[in-house]
Design a protein around this motif. Structure first.
Motif, PDB file in Angstrom:
ATOM      1  N   ALA A  73      45.639  51.126  45.911  1.00 33.42           N
ATOM      2  CA  ALA A  73      44.782  52.085  45.212  1.00 33.42           C
ATOM      3  C   ALA A  73      45.436  52.587  43.930  1.00 33.42           C
ATOM      4  O   ALA A  73      44.748  52.815  42.931  1.00 33.42           O
ATOM      5  CB  ALA A  73      44.452  53.261  46.132  1.00 33.42           C
ATOM      6  N   TYR A  74      46.733  52.740  43.927  1.00 37.49           N
ATOM      7  CA  TYR A  74      47.418  53.264  42.744  1.00 37.49           C
ATOM      8  C   TYR A  74      47.336  52.281  41.584  1.00 37.49           C
ATOM      9  O   TYR A  74      47.089  52.674  40.440  1.00 37.49           O
ATOM     10  CB  TYR A  74      48.875  53.595  43.072  1.00 37.49           C
ATOM     11  N   SER A  75      47.514  51.017  41.857  1.00 42.58           N
ATOM     12  CA  SER A  75      47.427  49.992  40.818  1.00 42.58           C
ATOM     13  C   SER A  75      46.006  49.938  40.246  1.00 42.58           C
ATOM     14  O   SER A  75      45.817  49.850  39.032  1.00 42.58           O
ATOM     15  CB  SER A  75      47.823  48.631  41.405  1.00 42.58           C
ATOM     16  N   ILE A  76      45.015  50.021  41.113  1.00 36.33           N
ATOM     17  CA  ILE A  76      43.621  49.953  40.677  1.00 36.33           C
ATOM     18  C   ILE A  76      43.223  51.217  39.923  1.00 36.33           C
ATOM     19  O   ILE A  76      42.644  51.144  38.831  1.00 36.33           O
ATOM     20  CB  ILE A  76      42.697  49.712  41.891  1.00 36.33           C
ATOM     21  N   GLU A  77      43.538  52.389  40.460  1.00 35.08           N
ATOM     22  CA  GLU A  77      43.118  53.644  39.835  1.00 35.08           C
ATOM     23  C   GLU A  77      43.824  53.917  38.509  1.00 35.08           C
ATOM     24  O   GLU A  77      43.230  54.475  37.589  1.00 35.08           O
ATOM     25  CB  GLU A  77      43.341  54.805  40.801  1.00 35.08           C
ATOM     26  N   GLU A  78      45.085  53.522  38.405  1.00 44.52           N
ATOM     27  CA  GLU A  78      45.818  53.720  37.150  1.00 44.52           C
ATOM     28  C   GLU A  78      45.633  52.548  36.191  1.00 44.52           C
ATOM     29  O   GLU A  78      46.105  52.599  35.062  1.00 44.52           O
ATOM     30  CB  GLU A  78      47.303  53.941  37.433  1.00 44.52           C
ATOM     31  N   ALA A  79      44.962  51.488  36.648  1.00 44.54           N
ATOM     32  CA  ALA A  79      44.738  50.272  35.858  1.00 44.54           C
ATOM     33  C   ALA A  79      46.053  49.751  35.279  1.00 44.54           C
ATOM     34  O   ALA A  79      46.160  49.428  34.105  1.00 44.54           O
ATOM     35  CB  ALA A  79      43.704  50.526  34.756  1.00 44.54           C
ATOM     36  N   THR A  85      53.048  51.531  38.096  1.00 41.33           N
ATOM     37  CA  THR A  85      52.288  52.761  38.315  1.00 41.33           C
ATOM     38  C   THR A  85      53.244  53.919  38.557  1.00 41.33           C
ATOM     39  O   THR A  85      54.446  53.726  38.755  1.00 41.33           O
ATOM     40  CB  THR A  85      51.329  52.652  39.525  1.00 41.33           C
ATOM     41  N   TYR A 117      41.939  49.579  48.342  1.00 40.93           N
ATOM     42  CA  TYR A 117      40.533  49.280  48.102  1.00 40.93           C
ATOM     43  C   TYR A 117      40.193  47.966  48.783  1.00 40.93           C
ATOM     44  O   TYR A 117      40.954  47.010  48.714  1.00 40.93           O
ATOM     45  CB  TYR A 117      40.231  49.185  46.602  1.00 40.93           C
ATOM     46  N   ASN A 121      34.832  47.663  47.361  1.00 44.02           N
ATOM     47  CA  ASN A 121      35.304  48.719  46.465  1.00 44.02           C
ATOM     48  C   ASN A 121      35.338  50.086  47.146  1.00 44.02           C
ATOM     49  O   ASN A 121      35.177  51.116  46.506  1.00 44.02           O
ATOM     50  CB  ASN A 121      34.484  48.769  45.173  1.00 44.02           C
ATOM     51  N   LYS A 123      37.521  52.882  49.088  1.00 42.56           N
ATOM     52  CA  LYS A 123      38.909  53.320  49.252  1.00 42.56           C
ATOM     53  C   LYS A 123      39.124  53.653  50.717  1.00 42.56           C
ATOM     54  O   LYS A 123      38.379  54.445  51.295  1.00 42.56           O
ATOM     55  CB  LYS A 123      39.182  54.544  48.382  1.00 42.56           C
TER      56      LYS A 123
END
Length: 164
Positions: A73-79, A85, A117, A121, A123
């Motif tokens: 989730a951190y990689s996806i949310e912070e792009a 991250t 995720y 999609n 969480k």
């Protein structure tokens, strides 16, 4: 199959010439088995990876970084790429894998709780148990990471969590 007993761990020697058998075994293990290089990039995996983690159906996973492959989730949310991250320096999966790689120190059945995720999609919070170990093959070093999703066991053992 030859079934000789041995004092050392040679019980799989009969499989030396049978990569097909080993592939069948690996792909039928319910634990997620990842082989990573020193950059935490996926070099090989078993079918359980796509069952437990894949956040995109039919995606190409090889040579991508661990967090990106498992839907961190951190990689996806912070792009941001895995390893970049704000959470990566404290990620137990990453720290354990790097420690195993650099110090040849195995990590056995550590537990973490982390958001991921899924391919819809959504969480989801997962309870994971993981182990890491360095291994060498054809003069290269790799990290073997074995991950089990134990979320349902945690929910069953704590009725208060499953009610939320």
């Amino acid at each position: 199959m030859r079934r000789d007993k041995a004092l050392t761990n040679e019980s799989f020697n009969f499989l030396v010439g049978s990569p097909e058998f080993l592939n069948i075994v690996l792909n039928n293990i319910t634990s997620c088995v990842l082989f990573l290089n020193d950059q935490m990039e996926l070099q090989a995996y078993n079918d359980a990876l796509k069952t437990i983690f894949s956040n995109k159906q039919d995606e190409d996973l090889l040579y991508r970084r661990c967090g990106e492959v498992i839907g961190c989730a951190y990689s996806i949310e912070e792009a941001k790429d895995c390893g970049k991250t704000s959470y990566c320096n404290g990620c137990e999966l990453r720290v354990s894998a790097i420690e195993s790689y650099l110090s040849d120190k195995p990590v056995f059945k550590n537990n973490i709780v982390r958001p991921f995720y899924d391919y819809n999609n959504n969480k989801v919070l997962k309870h994971l148990q993981f182990s890491t170990r360095l291994f060498r093959f054809e003069k290269e070093k790799y990290i073997m990471m074995i991950i089990d999703d134990v979320t349902c066991l945690r929910d069953l053992s704590n009725p208060d969590l499953s009610a939320n």
